[in-house]
Scaffold this active site. Structure first.
Site, PDB file in Angstrom:
ATOM      1  N   GLU A 216       8.074  48.415  -1.720  1.00 47.32           N
ATOM      2  CA  GLU A 216       7.722  48.554  -3.134  1.00 47.32           C
ATOM      3  C   GLU A 216       8.674  49.499  -3.896  1.00 47.32           C
ATOM      4  OE1 GLU A 216       3.497  49.373  -3.197  1.00 47.32           O
ATOM      5  OE2 GLU A 216       3.047  47.308  -2.612  1.00 47.32           O
ATOM      6  N   GLU A 317       3.450  41.652   3.062  1.00 44.92           N
ATOM      7  CA  GLU A 317       2.221  42.445   2.978  1.00 44.92           C
ATOM      8  C   GLU A 317       1.199  41.786   2.067  1.00 44.92           C
ATOM      9  OE1 GLU A 317       2.637  46.731   2.175  1.00 44.92           O
ATOM     10  OE2 GLU A 317       0.758  46.612   1.066  1.00 44.92           O
TER      11      GLU A 317
END
Length: 496
Positions: A216, A317
């Site tokens: 991220e 994810e």
């Protein structure tokens, strides 16, 4: 005369039986449903008028499948240490055993993440640019033993990709676990860090198959470990530091860029895949699902594939976030009750992307949608969490397919576990996604041909009523019933 007539009649009946058999597909079917089936083997149904027809087209070939699985986090591995040996074995067998989900693609974290017990780094000594004090000792009590036990259970083995949430804080401009950027004077050191990590895990007998450059890179609102990159900064780091270092040190490892939500995937694809030079060290793109609870964003996936057809896309994810687990309550996982981070916190213009949803549907719909749009692997987040949805130092509670109560030494396999197994157990590494035709918009379908020649067809029925299915391929067919609110995997075997 009568004897001849009976002989002719017998032969005719036998021939009709053979012809009928010849026109039937050799299949096994398994179902998980709101009514209570959990990978239950079901019988081929009587031939009723079908509500839907699925025509499998094995000659239409698409991407190769790398695998499916979940993640070895410190939280998961810590909990595995807290439960009894019998339950520990039960969970490992369920995820990696031949009679379980047979996970084939997994993920773990480099340094700590939110699903750790605390903040830590493998290089805690400030100014240690040569990483003389580098150590993976933090992983020796939990993550490494769990991976090794999973390896011992898995007959076919599994791939591991590793992701950092942040560099050591002394390498960052804000000297904090949360946010900030890697200082340019430490680009060399950070590239060395990846190389040392791969080497140290290799010494433990664990091969790292892939790396994502940063989990991220757009950040997480400064709520837990993170480190920010623009697409240009990530390309610079990979092309001038990480890629060359991995090559020099002889590491045969996949490098995946981005590693965040699909809503900004196009912008990253434009920069990463701008030309041959910008993309030369990238093997592909890692993506997450948190941009929406229902939209798997096929346009972004198609765009990215067309931008670089020779590069991978891996869903790295996914989880039901912002929820505390519902213990031994299968019905909840089939109800439109779950919320995510965006239900409360998304900007007003994005609220429509985050309505309440059914957890099982979100998983099955996303995996099918990803496969049908060129994604090659799909990895869930934590394999095991406790009844609070942790442990998690940031209080970022989430769900996992398997929930444990370590105080009582109890285990609960949620319907999400069985949903994931519909894909991981029956679509094996090296499978090729193949074409199909479906005449019912109420259903979702994907299909793949395994290396052994068998074909797995996964069907999702989100309706409140059962449906009669006709499955057709190469002039043969079989009939099935799929329950209301159900996931079904039909395995077509090669004729012997």
């Amino acid at each position: 005369m009568k004897r001849n007539y009976l002989l002719i009649l017998f032969i005719s009946i036998a021939m009709m039986a053979c012809n009928t058999k010849d026109k039937s597909l050799l299949v096994d079917a398994y179902e998980t449903s709101a009514a209570g089936n959990k990978l239950q083997k079901i019988e081929v149904s009587e031939k009723h008028k079908p509500d839907a027809e699925i025509n499998i087209k094995p000659d239409e070939k698409f991407q190769e499948i790398i695998g499916f699985g979940g993640s070895f986090t410190e939280s998961t591995a810590y909990l595995m240490n807290q439960i009894g040996k019998e339950n520990r074995k039960q969970i490992l067998d369920a995820y990696f055993g031949e009679n379980g989900a047979r996970y084939s693609l997994t993920r773990t974290h480099i340094n700590s993440c939110d699903f750790s017990l605390s903040n830590y780094s493998y290089a805690p000594i400030k100014g240690d640019k040569e990483l003389k004090h580098f150590s993976i000792d933090e992983d020796r009590d939990d993550i490494i033993p769990m991976i090794k036990e999973a390896m011992a259970v898995s007959k076919d083995g599994f791939k591991i990709m590793s992701s950092p949430w942040t560099a050591p804080i002394w390498m960052k401009d804000n000297k904090d676990w949360k946010g900030g950027k890697l200082l340019p004077e430490y680009y060399d050191t950070w590239a060395l860090f990846f190389s040392k990590y791969i080497n140290e895990y290799k010494k433990e007998g664990i091969d790292i198959w892939g790396l994502t450059v940063e989990n991220e890179p757009l950040g997480n609102g400064y709520n837990w470990e993170s480190m920010h990159y623009t697409p240009e900064e990530m390309v610079d780091f990979v092309n001038n530091y990480l890629g060359p270092k991995l090559k020099t040190d002889g590491h045969d490892v996949k490098v995946l860029g981005y590693d965040q939500n699909r809503d900004e995937l196009k912008e990253w694809a434009d920069i990463m895949y701008k030309d041959e030079e910008s993309s030369k060290y990238f093997d592909g793109m890692a993506i997450h699902w948190y941009a929406s609870t229902f939209d798997y964003m096929p346009e972004a996936l198609q765009y990215t594939y067309k931008k670089a057809p020779n590069k991978m896309m891996i869903q790295s994810e996914a989880c039901v976030d912002a929820e505390v687990p519902h213990w031994n309550d299968d019905a909840w996982y089939w109800k439109k009750e779950a919320t995510d981070w965006g239900f409360d916190w998304a900007p007003e213009e994005q609220k429509h992307l985050h309505p309440k949803y059914v957890p099982v549907y979100r998983y099955a719909r996303d995996i099918i949608g990803c496969l049908n749009n060129w994604v090659q692997g799909w990895v869930d987040w934590n394999m095991v969490l406790d009844t609070q949805g942790g442990p998690n130092w940031a209080n970022n509670w989430c769900l996992a397919p398997v929930i444990v109560d370590p105080k009582k030494d109890e285990v609960y396999f949620t319907p999400m576990y069985y949903t994931l197994a519909h894909f991981s157990k029956y679509i094996r590494p090296g499978a090729i996604r193949i074409g199909f035709e479906l005449n019912d918009d109420d259903l979702m379908v994907t299909a793949a041909q395994n290396p052994d020649g068998s074909i797995a067809v996964v069907v999702l029925n989100m309706k409140e009523e059962a449906k009669q299915l006709k499955l057709k391929m190469d002039g043969k067919e079989s009939a099935f019933k799929i329950d209301a609110q159900a996931v079904q995997t039909i395995v077509i075997h090669q004729d012997k």
